[in-house]
Scaffold this active site. Structure first.
Site, PDB file in Angstrom:
ATOM      1  N   MET A 135     -24.877  28.280 -18.530  1.00  0.00           N
ATOM      2  CA  MET A 135     -25.749  27.131 -18.271  1.00  0.00           C
ATOM      3  C   MET A 135     -25.776  26.820 -16.773  1.00  0.00           C
ATOM      4  O   MET A 135     -26.042  27.703 -15.985  1.00  0.00           O
ATOM      5  CB  MET A 135     -25.342  25.951 -19.140  1.00  0.00           C
ATOM      6  N   SER A 136     -25.479  25.587 -16.393  1.00  0.00           N
ATOM      7  CA  SER A 136     -25.709  25.224 -14.991  1.00  0.00           C
ATOM      8  C   SER A 136     -24.759  25.884 -13.995  1.00  0.00           C
ATOM      9  O   SER A 136     -24.978  25.777 -12.784  1.00  0.00           O
ATOM     10  CB  SER A 136     -25.672  23.699 -14.826  1.00  0.00           C
ATOM     11  N   VAL A 137     -23.737  26.566 -14.481  1.00  0.00           N
ATOM     12  CA  VAL A 137     -22.941  27.393 -13.568  1.00  0.00           C
ATOM     13  C   VAL A 137     -23.847  28.452 -12.927  1.00  0.00           C
ATOM     14  O   VAL A 137     -23.606  28.903 -11.806  1.00  0.00           O
ATOM     15  CB  VAL A 137     -21.747  28.031 -14.320  1.00  0.00           C
ATOM     16  N   LYS A 139     -26.591  27.957 -11.608  1.00  0.00           N
ATOM     17  CA  LYS A 139     -27.128  27.407 -10.357  1.00  0.00           C
ATOM     18  C   LYS A 139     -26.291  27.829  -9.154  1.00  0.00           C
ATOM     19  O   LYS A 139     -26.821  28.101  -8.072  1.00  0.00           O
ATOM     20  CB  LYS A 139     -27.163  25.870 -10.424  1.00  0.00           C
ATOM     21  N   TYR A 242     -29.676  15.254  -9.565  1.00  0.00           N
ATOM     22  CA  TYR A 242     -29.448  16.544 -10.221  1.00  0.00           C
ATOM     23  C   TYR A 242     -30.620  16.887 -11.130  1.00  0.00           C
ATOM     24  O   TYR A 242     -30.750  16.339 -12.217  1.00  0.00           O
ATOM     25  CB  TYR A 242     -28.155  16.465 -11.017  1.00  0.00           C
TER      26      TYR A 242
END
Lengths: 419, 419
Positions: A135-137, A139, A242
């Site tokens: 997921m947002s890792v 990014k 965010y």
């Protein structure tokens, strides 16, 4: 990111919701009440997501991130049972490292100290060779790739976004600069509340292929079409907010600046030189665009390798993979004043810099963070890296931080003390 | 398999339809008239399929077939330019090996002679590390896995199918035996004409996830639901009739007999011991079932490794991977009398045995065959294995055989003569 937990902590524990013991997707075919599909949206329900985040490629199309043909880099091992390391949660409860793992629905954890793998555990549906949705890792990988292109002069952080993606002219990004999408300080109407189906993040999910398209839907069905419709609200550059669309714009800038897909870029620049053990993959929209804001899945050890690469100022597997200036710029952090207004109560004094969360704590720790508890935690002072995959029922790190962050700091101190 | 070519040979050649030069799915985003999606069905059109068969996981969900953690097995090389080897097509045209590759829309070819890789070429969208859709070549893997379970006594070929899958009781398979689905001699209403959208194979594709589900569709949306509705026509055991549902039933028998998914079974029994170079994958239906009849994608070299394993009576990479009895049973072939009535004019005197095509020619060659020209050709007498991926516009091997089969035999003779 939703700051407030979506619902009260469910009573079902990690052990009680282990997909292996519950029999989710077991049998040929699985039992009707143990079946998870993309089409019915059940993959996002709890406890179904505990299976889904370790098996996402069975539900949606993906593109490979090739590890290359060579051997995996060696991760030296020195087992050290840290399960009993004690800490106190932010709300004052006594905790151990092992108990923290259970309480935060950990699917896998790898701890490196001075480059040695001292602790590695798998739970739930994850296995060492399997890929878990970061997921947002994701990014933070996009940020590092962008930083590498900046260091090569292919991306100018001070340039307008439209220098790279002119099609965004009429959108909110029409007057934004690259550094503003890197640091998520753009002013956007777009909202990111995972628990509100009317929030714009659900439009992004339909566009990027991570939510079913309802009948009669006339919204965007590709990431690009979604990005070009984003509207401005407020000013750019003033405050951290965010919003995943920033990362998807940054990924687009990387593609245009490199002439490569994000998957090929990650393979060539990081996965191959790092000596990754397994291929990784991104989920893609219906025209093959990787979700640079949330679509990466990797093995846990490869996540740990990347964390160790960062801790070593970009050097790993006998070579300089990421320029040290890119890492140091991230570790130094962004502007805590711009971060403060966003109201992350579990991260006092922190900042956000180029898709990374920087604690500015006594150890200078910085993090990649995914919304179900996935993360990389880098503690430079303790020479410690923690890679973690999880499937927490609450979509928000406010549900993880009060337990995980004190446990990480306690472990760091223990390791520094030679414990 | 459709015997008659679907349409006249298109005028556009392989070079003219190279997806790389035509720019299919290039750019961020790709041009509208160079975009291929699953949803609009364009991935099955020509020339779009030339891109799609090398990138199927970007279009549909897949499950990994893990290669294991060890090094890839060595494929010794001894380059030998066989491009000029001459042959004559079945309709009397002079041909060379290289020209054959172009005329049959080859995406990649690997030739092994006495275990050495003597020739390897890639065209179109395929790369050495990329996976190409094997389509019906998948069936031959399912057959070998089934044969291994037979040799272990876990599957009895003489037993009723319902001993393993009782849910098929009311279907056409209710009174069929395992050996009849292995050899495709069941009597079924089901038709397999790829070019007729009303043919039952399209129902199977909707069920297994390889065709979009139209609005209002009320047919099966999983492989299992499709299999249980199959109706009988004629008698079982009398004649060969190529119908993919047999293989899907055989795959189900393998799952029930082994307690494993087809992907884990292939990984554990073949991909890992063979020392595969890359992970493979199956496309899956919406509840995670692998298409055992057509869903496998592999790298070209791994396809060649599997062919070499068969040629060596199941031995490869220093170990006995498949029992020799399983391979020899396949190589010996089935009953040509049962095959004859099916009318494959390019395969006179051939038979079908346990999901393989057996030529009964002077060299005892046998084959795995996919409908766009994918294949493994094993010539025991010439000690030659040819692995080929292709994206021929015509869905039917009648379009490939007249050119490829004489070229393969000519090459075999050349190699036997030491040429």
């Amino acid at each position: 990111m939703s700051i407030t937990p979506a619902r009260s902590q469910p009573s079902a524990t990690a052990s009680e919701t282990d997909p292996e013991t519950l029999g989710w997707m077991k049998g040929f075919p699985p039992l009707a009440d143990r079946t998870i599909t993309f089409q019915d949206g059940s993959f996002r329900s709890f406890p179904e997501l505990r299976w889904a985040w370790s098996n996402i490629r069975q539900l949606v199309p993906t593109v490979n991130v090739w590890r290359g043909a060579g051997p995996a880099s060696v991760l030296p091992r020195e087992d050290h049972d840290i399960g009993a390391v004690a800490s106190t949660t932010m709300d004052g409860r006594p905790m151990t490292f092992a108990r923290m793992l259970e309480e935060t629905y950990t699917d896998g954890i790898a701890v490196l100290h001075r480059g040695k793998l001292i602790y590695e555990r798998y739970f739930s549906a994850l296995k060492p060779h399997k890929a878990h949705l970061a997921m947002s890792v994701t990014k933070s990988f996009t940020g590092v790739l962008a930083g590498m292109l900046v260091s090569e002069g292919r991306i100018d952080p001070q340039a307008p976004v439209t220098d790279y993606v002119p099609e965004l002219k009429a959108s909110a990004f029409g007057d934004a600069h690259v550094h503003e999408v890197m640091d998520m300080t753009t002013g956007l109407v777009y909202t990111e509340v995972y628990t509100d189906k009317n929030s714009d993040v659900w439009g992004l999910r339909r566009a990027n292929g991570m939510a079913p398209i309802p009948p009669g839907y006339d919204g965007a069905t590709t990431i690009f079409d979604f990005l070009v419709t984003q509207k401005k609200q407020g000013e750019h550059g003033k405050a951290f907010a965010y919003k995943t669309v920033n990362t998807d714009v940054l990924a687009w800038i990387c593609r245009r600046a490199s002439g490569m897909t994000l998957s090929d870029l990650l393979s060539e620049r990081i996965w191959q030189p790092m000596g990754a053990e397994e291929d990784a993959h991104y989920h893609v929209d219906r025209i093959g665009t990787e979700s640079g804001g949330g679509g990466l899945s990797t093995s846990l050890r490869d996540l740990a390798r990347f964390g160790e690469t960062m801790r070593n100022h970009g050097r790993f597997n006998g070579r300089q993979i990421v320029p040290s200036s890119v890492v140091e710029d991230i570790a130094r952090g962004g502007d805590p004043d711009k971060f403060k207004l966003a109201g992350y109560t579990t991260l006092p004094g922190a900042s956000y810099r180029n898709q990374w969360w920087v604690s500015h704590n006594a150890h200078g720790a910085y993090m990649a963070r995914g919304v179900h508890g996935q993360g990389i935690y880098i503690d430079p002072k303790a020479e410690m890296v923690i890679a973690r995959y999880a499937s927490h029922p609450v979509a928000g790190n406010a549900a993880n931080d009060p337990v995980t962050l004190p446990a990480y700091m306690a472990l760091a101190k223990e390791l520094m003390a030679g414990g």
